[in-house]
Design a protein around this motif. Structure first.
Motif, PDB file in Angstrom:
ATOM      1  N   GLY A 245       0.806  -1.206   0.000  1.00 29.32           N
ATOM      2  CA  GLY A 245       0.000   0.000   0.000  1.00 29.32           C
ATOM      3  C   GLY A 245       0.842   1.260   0.000  1.00 29.32           C
ATOM      4  O   GLY A 245       2.070   1.225   0.006  1.00 29.32           O
ATOM      5  N   ILE A 246       0.161   2.388  -0.012  1.00 25.23           N
ATOM      6  CA  ILE A 246       0.820   3.682  -0.124  1.00 25.23           C
ATOM      7  C   ILE A 246       1.397   4.159   1.199  1.00 25.23           C
ATOM      8  O   ILE A 246       2.177   5.113   1.235  1.00 25.23           O
TER       9      ILE A 246
ATOM     10  N   LEU B 153      10.117  11.723  -7.882  1.00 29.15           N
ATOM     11  CA  LEU B 153       9.061  11.170  -8.725  1.00 29.15           C
ATOM     12  C   LEU B 153       9.610  10.482  -9.983  1.00 29.15           C
ATOM     13  O   LEU B 153       9.181   9.366 -10.301  1.00 29.15           O
ATOM     14  N   PRO B 154      10.563  11.089 -10.729  1.00 26.40           N
ATOM     15  CA  PRO B 154      11.141  10.352 -11.856  1.00 26.40           C
ATOM     16  C   PRO B 154      11.853   9.066 -11.432  1.00 26.40           C
ATOM     17  O   PRO B 154      11.803   8.058 -12.148  1.00 26.40           O
TER      18      PRO B 154
ATOM     19  N   PHE C 183       4.018   6.172  -7.308  1.00 23.17           N
ATOM     20  CA  PHE C 183       4.135   7.432  -8.033  1.00 23.17           C
ATOM     21  C   PHE C 183       2.924   8.344  -7.850  1.00 23.17           C
ATOM     22  O   PHE C 183       3.042   9.489  -7.389  1.00 23.17           O
ATOM     23  N   THR C 184       1.744   7.861  -8.206  1.00 22.32           N
ATOM     24  CA  THR C 184       0.557   8.713  -8.271  1.00 22.32           C
ATOM     25  C   THR C 184       0.147   9.298  -6.920  1.00 22.32           C
ATOM     26  O   THR C 184      -0.192  10.497  -6.851  1.00 22.32           O
TER      27      THR C 184
ATOM     28  N   SER D 124      -0.730  14.121  -3.860  1.00 25.11           N
ATOM     29  CA  SER D 124      -0.609  14.724  -2.538  1.00 25.11           C
ATOM     30  C   SER D 124       0.215  16.009  -2.587  1.00 25.11           C
ATOM     31  O   SER D 124      -0.135  17.018  -1.952  1.00 25.11           O
ATOM     32  N   LEU D 125       1.309  15.994  -3.332  1.00 22.10           N
ATOM     33  CA  LEU D 125       2.150  17.188  -3.456  1.00 22.10           C
ATOM     34  C   LEU D 125       1.429  18.310  -4.191  1.00 22.10           C
ATOM     35  O   LEU D 125       1.727  19.493  -3.983  1.00 22.10           O
TER      36      LEU D 125
END
Length: 298
Positions: free
Chosen positions: A43-44, A60-61, A252-253, A258-259
């Motif tokens: 999970g996240i 993120l990349p 990633f998502t 959130s950001l």
């Protein structure tokens, strides 16, 4: 030479073929995906801290590049070996067979050490979410972590079949709040976040090791190879589904969305996703994400 009976059989020895005990296979493709979900990701929850060590423009990349260069080869190797050598123990058995007992023993020992260290992180993440919701002190968080460890131990002792059923139930409780969070946060998605630096630098050592850790669970799929029905097809499908979910849905998502809502890097500690969820949907989603965080650690 008449005393040597090379062709005759002792009367107590029959010509019956030896009985082969066939182990019942419990894991279908959906069951393999559910069980492996908690190995590969879970999970996240807890991923928020990555933003405190690296700027989003780099973090993120890296979450997209790392699985291609690292996780995908591991998935392909695990799939091939689990199909060819469906042994209990996965990589431990494979290395023992390929390199001998000395290297096999070393691999087994260090794999166990790594798993113990890795497993110790998840009760902490769960306790952090509880601390966010209930304002617990360190002692209270320790009790939550201990309760999770005891619960996991009990469930594992029940056997593979029970673990599969319980994991399916936990996966629903873990994934549904994350899906709701992404649905409500999607409308706030901002592409400029992908190049956002923010205050604070980037610790490249921590960023690299964190990303490798996030995608290091794929090799564990081989440990249940002996339990899987039709492993040739099952491992290919399960690995593909899990890799896609891990990259896009889990790592990633959620951070991107959130950001887009809150880009203060200093706030990204375990439990911050729940705070962001409260901003976009209300207290009810905060509570659901907190519950999801607990079950994802089991």
């Amino acid at each position: 030479m008449s005393g040597l009976h090379t062709e005759e059989h002792h009367p107590l020895l029959s010509d019956r073929k030896p009985q082969v005990v066939r182990r019942e296979k419990h894991l279908t493709i959906p069951a393999l995906i559910v069980v492996s979900f908690f190995w590969v990701s879970g999970g996240i929850y807890g991923n928020e801290e990555l933003i405190t060590v690296a700027a989003p423009a780099y973090a993120l990349p890296m979450l997209l590049i790392t699985p291609i260069l690292y996780s995908l080869p591991v998935v392909l190797i695990t799939t091939e070996l689990a199909t060819a050598l469906p042994h209990e123990g996965g990589s431990v058995s494979w290395i023992n067979e390929a390199c001998g007992p000395v290297f096999g023993a070393h691999n087994m020992y260090w794999t166990w050490i790594a798993d113990v260290i890795d497993s110790s992180l998840y009760p902490r993440f769960a306790a952090a979410y509880f601390a966010t919701a209930l304002e617990l002190d360190r002692f209270g968080q320790g009790l939550i972590a201990l309760a999770i460890v005891l619960a996991v131990t009990f469930i594992k002792l029940l056997g593979t079949s029970s673990v599969v059923k319980f994991s399916a139930f936990l996966a629903i409780l873990s994934v549904v709040p994350s899906c709701l969070f992404l649905m409500f946060a999607a409308k706030h998605a901002d592409g400029s976040v992908l190049s956002y630096q923010g205050e604070g630098g980037t610790n490249w050592d921590s960023l690299l090791t964190w990303c490798l850790w996030l995608y290091s669970g794929a090799g564990n799929l081989g440990s249940v190879a002996r339990e899987v029905e039709n492993p040739e097809r099952a491992f290919l499908i399960a690995s593909s589904v899990l890799l896609f979910l891990d990259v896009i849905f889990i790592n990633f998502t959620p951070l991107w969305f959130s950001l887009s809502i809150d880009n203060d890097r200093s706030q990204y500690v375990p439990g911050h996703f729940a705070r962001v969820a409260e901003k976009v949907a209300g207290r009810w989603l905060f509570v659901l994400l907190t519950i999801g965080a607990q079950v994802s650690q089991i």
